[in-house]
Design a protein around this motif. Structure first.
Motif, PDB file in Angstrom:
ATOM      1  N   ALA A 124      -7.740   6.586   8.460  1.00 21.85           N
ATOM      2  CA  ALA A 124      -7.569   5.829   9.316  1.00 21.85           C
ATOM      3  C   ALA A 124      -6.164   4.593   9.398  1.00 21.85           C
ATOM      4  O   ALA A 124      -6.071   4.878  10.558  1.00 21.85           O
ATOM      5  N   GLY A 125      -6.116   4.087   8.261  1.00 20.33           N
ATOM      6  CA  GLY A 125      -5.764   3.304   7.678  1.00 20.33           C
ATOM      7  C   GLY A 125      -3.883   4.026   7.494  1.00 20.33           C
ATOM      8  O   GLY A 125      -3.080   2.740   8.444  1.00 20.33           O
ATOM      9  N   ASP A 126      -3.929   4.859   7.431  1.00 20.97           N
ATOM     10  CA  ASP A 126      -2.547   5.433   7.175  1.00 20.97           C
ATOM     11  C   ASP A 126      -1.529   5.602   8.537  1.00 20.97           C
ATOM     12  O   ASP A 126      -0.723   5.602   9.321  1.00 20.97           O
ATOM     13  N   LYS A 127      -2.844   5.743   9.563  1.00 20.28           N
ATOM     14  CA  LYS A 127      -2.574   5.588  11.089  1.00 20.28           C
ATOM     15  C   LYS A 127      -1.562   4.866  11.631  1.00 20.28           C
ATOM     16  O   LYS A 127      -0.852   5.417  12.424  1.00 20.28           O
ATOM     17  N   ILE A 128      -2.241   3.507  11.002  1.00 21.22           N
ATOM     18  CA  ILE A 128      -1.268   2.657  11.498  1.00 21.22           C
ATOM     19  C   ILE A 128      -0.139   2.342  10.239  1.00 21.22           C
ATOM     20  O   ILE A 128       0.509   1.672  10.688  1.00 21.22           O
ATOM     21  N   MET A 129      -0.571   2.115   8.518  1.00 25.85           N
ATOM     22  CA  MET A 129       0.400   1.544   7.734  1.00 25.85           C
ATOM     23  C   MET A 129       1.713   2.317   7.545  1.00 25.85           C
ATOM     24  O   MET A 129       2.243   1.694   6.709  1.00 25.85           O
ATOM     25  N   ASP A 130       1.569   3.684   6.932  1.00 28.31           N
ATOM     26  CA  ASP A 130       1.844   4.542   7.066  1.00 28.31           C
ATOM     27  C   ASP A 130       3.311   4.550   7.293  1.00 28.31           C
ATOM     28  O   ASP A 130       2.964   5.597   8.714  1.00 28.31           O
ATOM     29  N   ILE A 131       4.447   4.552   7.313  1.00 29.28           N
ATOM     30  CA  ILE A 131       5.633   4.676   7.942  1.00 29.28           C
ATOM     31  C   ILE A 131       5.460   6.696   8.362  1.00 29.28           C
ATOM     32  O   ILE A 131       5.999   7.036   9.591  1.00 29.28           O
ATOM     33  N   THR A 132       5.208   7.845   8.023  1.00 33.29           N
ATOM     34  CA  THR A 132       5.114   8.819   7.899  1.00 33.29           C
ATOM     35  C   THR A 132       4.490   9.110   8.830  1.00 33.29           C
ATOM     36  O   THR A 132       4.727  10.169   8.987  1.00 33.29           O
ATOM     37  N   GLN A 133       3.184   8.174   9.252  1.00 32.72           N
ATOM     38  CA  GLN A 133       2.827   9.147   9.583  1.00 32.72           C
ATOM     39  C   GLN A 133       2.569   7.918  10.880  1.00 32.72           C
ATOM     40  O   GLN A 133       0.898   8.489  11.773  1.00 32.72           O
TER      41      GLN A 133
END
Length: 219
Positions: A125-134
């Motif tokens: 859920a957080g990767d959709k915002i914080m991870d530039i690759t996602q």
């Protein structure tokens, strides 16, 4: 006389699954703790770099008037570059831990009874915002603005101190060596990010897609 049967009775149904869940949960807790610690350290280091930058700018003029000013001016950006270089390692390390956390979460999600999409649970859920690759395009641009902004400040401060030292440094070899040294630092830090992102993207490509929970499998 009959021989005693020393064969160990089979495990009760569900024990193997419970052991697997407990092992995954323990592994997940350790990985999540490590990832959070590394990420928090990386963010703290960025704060230190910005604080050093803002604190050092007013002293450039004063240092220019002091003894052996040329040496202090040429070395002034060094701590900043050390922090920036180590920050790249810490951030990429945190993202690598994130891959491990995602794999373990996928395994736990398959054992759960959650009737939601996988990307709504846990680190996904957080990767959709914080991870530039996602992340989506808006959050990617925001991340680029933040990191590129810090990078421009560091490079600009370095150029400013070198410019301030130009009239003080009399030895052309020393002047050229300083420029070459900081140019090399730029290449090293940029290469660290580029190679790191390649490794992370390669790791993410090996994560199984379309992970389903028990409820989805029944359907």
């Amino acid at each position: 006389m009959s021989k005693l049967n020393h064969t160990k009775p089979p495990n009760p149904p569900g024990d193997a699954g419970s052991d697997r869940t407990a092992a995954l949960a323990a592994l997940y807790q350790g990985e999540k703790t490590d990832a959070s610690y590394v990420f928090n350290t990386a963010m703290a280091m960025m704060g230190i770099a910005v604080a050093y930058l803002l604190g050092a700018i007013p002293f450039v003029t004063k240092i220019s008037e002091g003894p052996i000013a040329w040496l202090f001016l040429l070395l002034l950006p060094i701590p900043l570059w050390l922090v920036v270089a180590f920050h790249s390692l810490m951030t990429l390390n945190a993202m690598s831990h994130g891959i491990s956390v995602r794999i373990i979460e996928d395994a736990l999600f398959e054992l759960s009874d959650l009737r939601v999409e996988r990307d709504l649970v846990g680190s996904a859920a957080g990767d959709k915002i914080m991870d530039i690759t996602q992340a989506n395009i808006v959050h990617k641009v925001t991340t680029v603005v933040v990191y590129a902004g810090v990078g421009c400040l560091v490079i600009g401060f370095t150029a400013y101190t070198l410019y301030a030292a130009r009239d003080i440094v009399r030895n052309e070899i020393v002047w050229a060596s300083a420029i070459a040294g900081y140019s090399l630092l730029v290449v090293i830090v940029a290469s660290s990010w580029i190679v790191g992102f390649r490794l992370i993207n390669k790791g993410r490509s090996e994560i199984p897609k379309n992970v389903k929970g028990p409820a989805d499998k029944e359907g």
